[in-house]
Motif scaffolding. Sequence first.
Motif, PDB file in Angstrom:
ATOM      1  N   SER A 119       1.523 -57.784  24.005  1.00 55.48           N
ATOM      2  CA  SER A 119       2.133 -56.469  24.108  1.00 55.48           C
ATOM      3  C   SER A 119       3.504 -56.625  24.737  1.00 55.48           C
ATOM      4  CB  SER A 119       1.256 -55.543  24.951  1.00 55.48           C
ATOM      5  OG  SER A 119       1.219 -55.991  26.299  1.00 55.48           O
ATOM      6  N   ASP A 120       4.136 -55.531  25.045  1.00 60.38           N
ATOM      7  CA  ASP A 120       5.428 -55.602  25.733  1.00 60.38           C
ATOM      8  C   ASP A 120       5.305 -56.224  27.115  1.00 60.38           C
ATOM      9  OD1 ASP A 120       6.926 -54.526  23.685  1.00 60.38           O
ATOM     10  OD2 ASP A 120       6.682 -52.471  24.380  1.00 60.38           O
ATOM     11  N   THR A 121       4.077 -56.227  27.675  1.00 67.62           N
ATOM     12  CA  THR A 121       3.911 -56.677  29.061  1.00 67.62           C
ATOM     13  C   THR A 121       3.054 -57.912  29.226  1.00 67.62           C
ATOM     14  OG1 THR A 121       1.958 -55.265  29.377  1.00 67.62           O
ATOM     15  CG2 THR A 121       4.115 -54.302  29.878  1.00 67.62           C
ATOM     16  N   THR A 122       2.101 -58.153  28.310  1.00 65.17           N
ATOM     17  CA  THR A 122       1.020 -59.091  28.595  1.00 65.17           C
ATOM     18  C   THR A 122       0.655 -59.939  27.376  1.00 65.17           C
ATOM     19  OG1 THR A 122       0.104 -57.394  30.064  1.00 65.17           O
ATOM     20  CG2 THR A 122      -1.306 -59.268  29.577  1.00 65.17           C
ATOM     21  N   LEU A 123       0.339 -61.215  27.623  1.00 68.40           N
ATOM     22  CA  LEU A 123      -0.290 -62.076  26.630  1.00 68.40           C
ATOM     23  C   LEU A 123      -1.778 -62.153  26.991  1.00 68.40           C
ATOM     24  CD1 LEU A 123       0.065 -64.066  24.205  1.00 68.40           C
ATOM     25  CD2 LEU A 123       0.342 -65.882  25.919  1.00 68.40           C
ATOM     26  N   PHE A 124      -2.667 -61.878  26.038  1.00 64.88           N
ATOM     27  CA  PHE A 124      -4.090 -61.776  26.341  1.00 64.88           C
ATOM     28  C   PHE A 124      -4.919 -62.329  25.188  1.00 64.88           C
ATOM     29  CE2 PHE A 124      -2.346 -57.897  24.583  1.00 64.88           C
ATOM     30  CZ  PHE A 124      -3.226 -57.554  23.552  1.00 64.88           C
ATOM     31  N   ARG A 125      -6.225 -62.469  25.418  1.00 65.76           N
ATOM     32  CA  ARG A 125      -7.126 -62.947  24.375  1.00 65.76           C
ATOM     33  C   ARG A 125      -8.437 -62.165  24.425  1.00 65.76           C
ATOM     34  NH1 ARG A 125      -7.683 -67.582  28.048  1.00 65.76           N
ATOM     35  NH2 ARG A 125      -9.768 -67.514  28.983  1.00 65.76           N
ATOM     36  N   PHE A 126      -9.189 -62.242  23.308  1.00 69.58           N
ATOM     37  CA  PHE A 126     -10.484 -61.581  23.207  1.00 69.58           C
ATOM     38  C   PHE A 126     -11.601 -62.613  23.110  1.00 69.58           C
ATOM     39  CE2 PHE A 126      -7.491 -58.518  21.305  1.00 69.58           C
ATOM     40  CZ  PHE A 126      -7.760 -57.408  22.087  1.00 69.58           C
ATOM     41  N   HIS A 127     -12.718 -62.366  23.783  1.00 69.64           N
ATOM     42  CA  HIS A 127     -13.889 -63.232  23.664  1.00 69.64           C
ATOM     43  C   HIS A 127     -14.424 -63.088  22.234  1.00 69.64           C
ATOM     44  CE1 HIS A 127     -17.888 -64.903  24.207  1.00 69.64           C
ATOM     45  NE2 HIS A 127     -17.474 -65.420  25.362  1.00 69.64           N
ATOM     46  N   PRO A 128     -14.698 -64.195  21.534  1.00 71.10           N
ATOM     47  CA  PRO A 128     -15.087 -64.105  20.118  1.00 71.10           C
ATOM     48  C   PRO A 128     -16.450 -63.461  19.878  1.00 71.10           C
ATOM     49  CG  PRO A 128     -15.200 -66.368  20.897  1.00 71.10           C
ATOM     50  CD  PRO A 128     -14.542 -65.588  21.978  1.00 71.10           C
ATOM     51  N   LYS A 129     -17.277 -63.329  20.916  1.00 71.12           N
ATOM     52  CA  LYS A 129     -18.596 -62.719  20.742  1.00 71.12           C
ATOM     53  C   LYS A 129     -18.702 -61.352  21.414  1.00 71.12           C
ATOM     54  CE  LYS A 129     -21.050 -67.112  20.194  1.00 71.12           C
ATOM     55  NZ  LYS A 129     -22.128 -68.007  20.700  1.00 71.12           N
ATOM     56  N   THR A 130     -18.203 -61.250  22.634  1.00 72.15           N
ATOM     57  CA  THR A 130     -18.329 -59.982  23.372  1.00 72.15           C
ATOM     58  C   THR A 130     -17.110 -59.089  23.199  1.00 72.15           C
ATOM     59  OG1 THR A 130     -17.315 -60.817  25.410  1.00 72.15           O
ATOM     60  CG2 THR A 130     -19.689 -61.209  25.102  1.00 72.15           C
ATOM     61  N   PHE A 131     -16.008 -59.657  22.733  1.00 75.14           N
ATOM     62  CA  PHE A 131     -14.720 -58.962  22.553  1.00 75.14           C
ATOM     63  C   PHE A 131     -14.085 -58.538  23.874  1.00 75.14           C
ATOM     64  CE2 PHE A 131     -17.427 -57.694  18.843  1.00 75.14           C
ATOM     65  CZ  PHE A 131     -16.883 -58.608  17.956  1.00 75.14           C
ATOM     66  N   ALA A 132     -14.595 -59.063  24.967  1.00 76.20           N
ATOM     67  CA  ALA A 132     -13.988 -58.770  26.273  1.00 76.20           C
ATOM     68  C   ALA A 132     -12.574 -59.334  26.317  1.00 76.20           C
ATOM     69  CB  ALA A 132     -14.836 -59.362  27.386  1.00 76.20           C
ATOM     70  N   VAL A 133     -11.673 -58.611  26.974  1.00 79.44           N
ATOM     71  CA  VAL A 133     -10.277 -59.015  27.017  1.00 79.44           C
ATOM     72  C   VAL A 133      -9.985 -59.774  28.303  1.00 79.44           C
ATOM     73  CG1 VAL A 133      -9.476 -56.850  28.069  1.00 79.44           C
ATOM     74  CG2 VAL A 133      -7.900 -58.218  26.704  1.00 79.44           C
TER      75      VAL A 133
END
Length: 416
Positions: free
Chosen positions: A361-375
Amino acid sequence: VMDGHLVVGTSGGVDPAKFAVMDLKDLSSYTVVPTDGNTVKSFAADEDRIYFASETGVNAYSKADKTISPLEFDGPDLGEIWGVDHVDGKLAVVSGYGFVAEIDVSDKTSVVTDLHDAGAVAGPQAGMGIAAGRGYVYLGGNGAISRRSLRTGEVVNLQAPGEAKDAEVIEGCLYTGQYNAQGIWRYDPAERQQPRQAAHFPSEQNRPLDTSWDPDNELLLVGVQSDTEGGGALWTYSPKTGKSASYVNPIDDFQLVRAVVNRDGVAYLGGDNASKEGPRATVVAVDPVTGKEKWRVDPQQSAGVAALAVQGRNLYGLTTAGKLFVIDVKTRKVVHTADVGSVSKGFAAMVVNRGVVYGVSDTTLFRFHPKTFAVTTVVAGINGSWYSGPHVNVHRGRLYTLRDHNLVEVDDRPSH
């Protein structure tokens, strides 16, 4: 107003731009001439001709013949033209490439002055599309594409008119979606030449937003917005054959194509809506070879799609309101929704790396858990300096994006 005449230029939508001259002493006396370009602007005149700029260069209207012809001269490509003036038989043309060309219209010669060399203050642009491959990372800008060697660190600024909104590296060649109405451009570092146009599309489909390489059909896919007509398009381009196609309003008459991804020869399009009313966030699966719809899902979101990514059977969607939705492409059902506004609001981008979906995003680089989709936050406060929404790309397992005005490489190895 020039010598008792009103000179008018239009911006083209469905039709090419037009040039008009009206006699202010007799308003019924006027001439309208169609042009080959999308924009007519920046007027200057001498006794015989009226000069104007378009994306094709400088053109001259003959007062006697009432015809338009390109201005011929010995000099460089002018790119996007920001100003034209005339004095003593010479035209001064300001180029978006950062120089002024003084053109002698009689001798058809020119003298070029680089603005930075002449003392103009220069600084880094805000970034646009980003692409990586074959040892290079490319960052799009206005009138320029920056190429960085990952081996030596050398930076070369390439010239391309308009704005490189997004890009892909395909078999070592860079392909960009160029705004405004510039279509697809191509650059091969082995040829040692500047980028050039590879495919042209109808001028009303003027704003490419997102690109995706489809290896199954060997097609470059581009999601597009129409600023003048509303809606958008899906462009396809074959680097092998050079053939292109444009499928107008593949979602509906209101939604532009904000995002495009693909898997197993199917293109997935994410819709947004530039107006305050009407549908938005619709996801449509399309056969990119024929442009025919396979299915669609309305994830019931209040804001449009900002980005899409597909991993396995899961199609991830981010909205501009900071909502995540996940669609199972086998069952065509929404299987997960979440509020991720803590890391992403507004425009965003996503990419798959090592089996994990990453977003920026404009502020953050992040990832999603491939099973739970938690960020999970990867880099907080990355705060990239983007002109029209953030971008992220991947090359050899590493992520590339911006921190402020600086290109950064991120090596992230989540333990999933």
